[in-house]
Design a protein around this motif. Sequence first.
Motif: not given
Length: 180
Positions: A1, A46, A58, A77, A79-86
């Motif tokens: 990342s 973010e 993100w 950093r 954080v796209t994967a985390r935002k999509e999971a949220e």
Amino acid sequence: SEQCIHQLFEAQVARTPDRLVHPQDLPVIYERVQLLKQGLPVEYFELRCLHKDGSYRWIGWTAAPFPAEKLIYIFGRNVTARKEAEEKVMQLNGELEKRIAALTEVNRELETFNYSISHDLRAPLRSMSGFAQALMDGQASKLGPQEAEYVRRIANSARRMDTLLQYLLEYSRVSRAAMP
């Protein structure tokens, strides 16, 4: 990342924030930049930044000003994967809440139906039971053994059915009562 962010800035270095940052996130970046220019610290934030492939990612940012050196250190950093999971969790929670509401409504309707049916069926049963009892009390001597057995069975069945309906009514009351 980190490599992604490095590539992002290498490809976008000449771009201004209004071309690098998602339009909805521009107020966030402008506010943070003003604070940093004044030498004030900013909290982690973010926002969506344009990637070299044309999509938005993100990025979580940490920035610290160093006015004496006329520098601002910025760390980003992905954080796209985390935002999509949220977002997916929020979507699933919304669907779950809708299903719970629908099931709650169906349960309420079933409880109302149960109460209504149980209550309405008890009146004819009382009638049957009363007539059977009247036959057994007043006409028992006129009935043959077979007929007397039938009347006794009718009375017993009516009492049993009334008891079952009583249980259904109690269940309806319990399920409607607020649980402590």
